[in-house]
Each structure stands twice: as C-alpha cells, then as structure tokens.
Design an enzyme around this catalytic site. Structure first.
Site, PDB file in Angstrom:
ATOM      1  N   LYS A 257      -9.150  -0.294  -6.063  1.00 34.93           N
ATOM      2  CA  LYS A 257      -9.242   0.383  -4.775  1.00 34.93           C
ATOM      3  C   LYS A 257     -10.607   1.024  -4.589  1.00 34.93           C
ATOM      4  O   LYS A 257     -11.064   1.775  -5.440  1.00 34.93           O
ATOM      5  CB  LYS A 257      -8.149   1.459  -4.689  1.00 34.93           C
TER       6      LYS A 257
ATOM      7  N   LEU B 149      -5.053   9.337   7.722  1.00 38.32           N
ATOM      8  CA  LEU B 149      -6.360   8.676   7.758  1.00 38.32           C
ATOM      9  C   LEU B 149      -6.199   7.219   7.350  1.00 38.32           C
ATOM     10  O   LEU B 149      -5.439   6.954   6.422  1.00 38.32           O
ATOM     11  CB  LEU B 149      -7.343   9.382   6.824  1.00 38.32           C
TER      12      LEU B 149
ATOM     13  N   HIS C 182     -10.467   1.173   1.580  1.00 35.90           N
ATOM     14  CA  HIS C 182     -10.298   2.156   2.656  1.00 35.90           C
ATOM     15  C   HIS C 182     -11.553   2.025   3.516  1.00 35.90           C
ATOM     16  O   HIS C 182     -12.615   2.503   3.141  1.00 35.90           O
ATOM     17  CB  HIS C 182     -10.159   3.573   2.087  1.00 35.90           C
TER      18      HIS C 182
ATOM     19  N   ASP D 136       1.483   2.709   3.525  1.00 40.30           N
ATOM     20  CA  ASP D 136       0.641   3.893   3.334  1.00 40.30           C
ATOM     21  C   ASP D 136       1.473   5.175   3.353  1.00 40.30           C
ATOM     22  O   ASP D 136       0.999   6.220   3.791  1.00 40.30           O
ATOM     23  CB  ASP D 136      -0.487   3.967   4.373  1.00 40.30           C
TER      24      ASP D 136
ATOM     25  N   HIS E  75       0.865  -1.202   0.000  1.00 47.60           N
ATOM     26  CA  HIS E  75       0.000   0.000   0.000  1.00 47.60           C
ATOM     27  C   HIS E  75       0.891   1.238   0.000  1.00 47.60           C
ATOM     28  O   HIS E  75       1.513   1.555   1.006  1.00 47.60           O
ATOM     29  CB  HIS E  75      -0.913   0.018   1.234  1.00 47.60           C
TER      30      HIS E  75
ATOM     31  N   HIS F 106       1.540   5.415  -1.776  1.00 47.66           N
ATOM     32  CA  HIS F 106       1.162   6.563  -2.615  1.00 47.66           C
ATOM     33  C   HIS F 106       2.428   7.157  -3.234  1.00 47.66           C
ATOM     34  O   HIS F 106       3.298   7.618  -2.490  1.00 47.66           O
ATOM     35  CB  HIS F 106       0.460   7.638  -1.779  1.00 47.66           C
ATOM     36  N   LEU F 107       2.507   7.139  -4.552  1.00 43.25           N
ATOM     37  CA  LEU F 107       3.703   7.652  -5.227  1.00 43.25           C
ATOM     38  C   LEU F 107       3.513   9.071  -5.772  1.00 43.25           C
ATOM     39  O   LEU F 107       4.481   9.687  -6.205  1.00 43.25           O
ATOM     40  CB  LEU F 107       4.105   6.715  -6.372  1.00 43.25           C
ATOM     41  N   ARG F 108       2.258   9.558  -5.765  1.00 45.00           N
ATOM     42  CA  ARG F 108       1.976  10.873  -6.373  1.00 45.00           C
ATOM     43  C   ARG F 108       2.393  10.862  -7.846  1.00 45.00           C
ATOM     44  O   ARG F 108       2.469   9.798  -8.451  1.00 45.00           O
ATOM     45  CB  ARG F 108       2.653  12.022  -5.587  1.00 45.00           C
TER      46      ARG F 108
ATOM     47  N   HIS G 203      -4.706  -0.587   5.712  1.00 39.50           N
ATOM     48  CA  HIS G 203      -4.245   0.197   6.864  1.00 39.50           C
ATOM     49  C   HIS G 203      -5.218   0.142   8.048  1.00 39.50           C
ATOM     50  O   HIS G 203      -5.784   1.162   8.449  1.00 39.50           O
ATOM     51  CB  HIS G 203      -3.928   1.643   6.479  1.00 39.50           C
TER      52      HIS G 203
HETATM   53  C1  NCD Z   1      -3.587   9.257   1.878  1.00 39.62           C
HETATM   54  C2  NCD Z   1      -3.128  10.294   0.866  1.00 39.62           C
HETATM   55  O1  NCD Z   1      -2.640  11.348   1.264  1.00 39.62           O
HETATM   56  O2  NCD Z   1      -3.226  10.034  -0.340  1.00 39.62           O
HETATM   57  N1  NCD Z   1      -3.610   9.853   3.184  1.00 39.62           N
HETATM   58  C3  NCD Z   1      -3.547   9.210   4.370  1.00 39.62           C
HETATM   59  O3  NCD Z   1      -3.690   9.864   5.394  1.00 39.62           O
HETATM   60  N2  NCD Z   1      -3.309   7.915   4.441  1.00 39.62           N
HETATM   61  C4  NCD Z   1      -4.899   8.678   1.479  1.00 39.62           C
HETATM   62  C5  NCD Z   1      -5.278   7.445   2.264  1.00 39.62           C
HETATM   63  O4  NCD Z   1      -4.666   6.396   2.123  1.00 39.62           O
HETATM   64  O5  NCD Z   1      -6.218   7.531   3.077  1.00 39.62           O
HETATM   65 ZN    ZN Z   2      -3.299   5.127   1.576  1.00 39.88          ZN
END
Ligand code: NCD
Ligand code: ZN
Length: 351
Positions: free
Chosen positions: A102, A222, A139, A250, A13, A15-17, A177
């Site tokens: 997702k 989150l 989520h 995450d 899990h 996030h790479l943006r 998560h």
């Molecule tokens: C994540 C994000 O910033 O993309 N933020 C987070 O607090 N985990 C989104 C997510 O996974 O809920």
């Molecule tokens: Zn996430």
C-alpha cells in the site's frame, strides 16, 4: 420481496484496526466476505513481512466461527515507506500472507505520516514488485496544502498516476476508493494493469449528504465525498460491467467521540451493511445482474486468485441500520445508522 443469489463476495479494501477492535471489525466483515484485503495503517504501520505475519495471527485469533463464513482469509498488505527495501517485498511474498503493498502519500490520511514522500524514492521497490507480480495499492491524493481537498485526486492522476503507469508497464496497480469522474475515466481508458475499488459510501452519497444544512461527521472520509456528478460517474463505472472496477468497502471505524469533535477523524464504518448497501445501489440503477461481477468476480480475477465457490442470498426487505456498534470499549456509529437499508443477507450455501 425478491431474492437473489450471488457467488460469495470479497472485500478488496478494509481497515480492521487492532487489539480489542478486532472482535467487531473482523467478524462484521467475515459474516459475508470470504477474503479481505487488510490495510496496514496501524500505529506503528505494518511495514515488514514479520509485522504482516504477526498481524495476520491476531486477526485469525479474533475470528468467531459462529459469526464468520467458512474459510475466512485475510489478505495482508505492507505499508510502503521511503526506507522500504526491495528485499522486504521478496520476503513478504515468500511468507505467503501478503498480497499487496500500500502506498500512502505521506500525510494523505489517517496514520499516513510514515508514508512515501516522493514516489521516485521507492522506484527500486516498485521494480521488484513488478518483477515478482506484487500489486501496488494506491491512496491516490496529493497532499500539498495549497491544493484544494476536492481536487487532490485529480491532481494525483496528472502528476503521479500517469507517469507511474508509463514507468512500470507490467506493475498491477489498484487505484483505491476512487471518488471522481476523472479517476473513473482514467481507469476505464488505462491499460489492463490498472483497476479501481469503489466504496459503498461514494456510491450512496455525495458531499451534500455530509454538508447540506448540517455537518454530518459520520460521512466524513478520505478521499472526501465529492459533488453529485462524480457520484453519478462512479455509479456508472460500478454498474457498467467493466472488470476494472470492483468492491472495496474502505470500512474504517473510529470511535463516536473521535468523529464527533472539533477535529473529527476521517473514516466510515460500513462492514455491517456493506454488501446490502451495494445491492441497494445496483438495484436502484437497474443493474442487479451486474452486482455479482463487481462484488465477486472482478477482484479475484484482477489479483489472479480463484473466484469463491459458495454463494450468498440477498433479499429485498428493508431493515433499519443500528445506531451504534461496540468496538472494544468504544462505540462506533455505522454508515447506515438510522437509515432504511433496502436489502438484507438471508443466508448462504457452502461450496
Ligand atoms: C482511513 C482510516 O481511517 O484508516 N480513513 C478514511 O477516511 N478512509 C484511511 C484511508 O483509507 O484513507
Ligand atoms: Zn482505506
């Protein structure tokens, strides 16, 4: 000093943006993790097979071979929308780079506005996923304004997760998560088709770390950090050896000023210290021998993918987490900024 070696881990899990951020996010993860499940919550979201292929190419173009492990592989996901067609899932599977879909309840977290408003609307898509063996990544929080933010995961279990598993008994579901004792028990007691990822921050911290004495925005994510009894339940789940729990960082960077402001974003950047932090937590629990299962075996086993063949070496030797990291033209404050991290990566061995 102590050294351990484990099979190279994966991050289930992440996030790479996008754009210039990829230089940091991709290489910070790829220094350790061979495979990463890439979250699709870009703006606009990665919601078609074609979007996923294009994003995959941008990620691969950002890989720096001097920093990344050999064979780094992003496993792409699609962002489920009310309007997603079952045929899009079939197309995504055929494209060869998509490994999951997702589900963000609309409004639950960063860039989730285009998410699902009512899960029964996507039942035809879930039927197709169940048929072709495509995992659903959830989520798991309700979004109702009258439900307390600390209770949203528990209410989601009762309202949505339970019925979902009954209606789709063969669908593989990853409860992403998890943050509560309720979620850990639900997954542990559930059928073999459900598993969960656990982040390093929900193992290291509880809500006191975020709120006692001062607001620490860099610990805001989150689902939000919960009380220490939930942290303890997550520690027991992660270190208990059950194949239903596995590593998902995450890691979700936001710029320093997007977090240090009146309405700070949710998300914690931890790729630069993730495996080290997990090692620290497992060591503190006297469960180092279970780190490899959690970090390197349970994830690929659940997804039906081969385990990695090469290994990494970790050493119990403290270092101080850096105060910031450069992400494009912005600065990001990492999870362990200014803290002593008890373990470090000292090398690896190719297969
Ligand atoms: C994540 C994000 O910033 O993309 N933020 C987070 O607090 N985990 C989104 C997510 O996974 O809920
Ligand atoms: Zn996430």
């Amino acid at each position: 000093m102590q050294d351990i070696e484990i099979t190279r881990p994966d991050d289930w899990h992440l996030h790479l943006r996008d754009g210039p951020s990829l230089q940091l996010t991709v290489n910070a993860a790829a220094r350790v993790f061979r495979r990463v499940i890439v979250m699709p919550n870009l703006k606009p979201p990665v919601s078609t097979a074609a979007d996923a292929l294009a994003y995959h190419s941008r990620i691969m173009a950002a890989v720096n071979p001097a920093l990344a492990c050999a064979g780094f592989q992003p496993l792409m996901t699609l962002y489920l929308r009310d309007i997603t067609e079952p045929a899009e899932i079939t197309r995504a599977k055929a494209g060869g780079v998509v490994y999951g879909v997702k589900l963000y309840p609309a409004g639950a977290t960063t860039n989730s506005d285009a998410g699902v408003t009512d899960i029964t609307r996507v039942y035809p898509v879930l039927e197709e996923m169940q048929r072709i063996g495509m995992p659903l990544l959830i989520h798991g929080e309700v979004t109702d304004s009258h439900i307390d933010v600390f209770d949203r995961e528990k209410v989601f279990i009762d309202r949505t997760m339970g019925p979902l598993l009954r209606d789709f008994p063969a669908l593989k579901v990853v409860f992403e998560h998890i943050t509560t004792a309720d979620a850990a028990a639900f997954v542990a007691e559930g059928p073999a088709t459900i598993a969960a990822t656990i982040t390093p921050h929900h193992l290291l911290y509880n809500r006191n770390h975020m709120l006692a004495g001062a607001v620490r925005p860099h610990f805001f994510c989150l689902p939000v950090l919960k009380r220490n009894t939930h942290q303890e339940a997550l520690l027991a789940a992660a270190t208990g050896g059950s194949p239903k729990f596995f590593l998902g960082t995450d890691s979700a960077p936001h710029s320093k000023h997007a977090k240090e402001c009146a309405a700070g974003c949710a998300g914690i950047f931890n790729s630069d210290s993730a495996i080290e932090s997990y090692a620290e937590v497992f060591d503190a629990c006297g469960a180092l021998e279970r780190l490899e299962g959690f970090a390197s075996f349970h994830g690929p086993d659940f997804y039906g993918l081969p385990r990695n063949q090469d290994r990494i070496r970790l050493r119990r030797e403290a270092w101080e987490g850096p105060a910031d990291a450069v992400m494009g033209s912005e600065s990001v404050v990492p999870m362990r900024a200014g803290e002593q991290v008890a373990w470090r990566v000292v090398g690896g061995q190719q297969a």
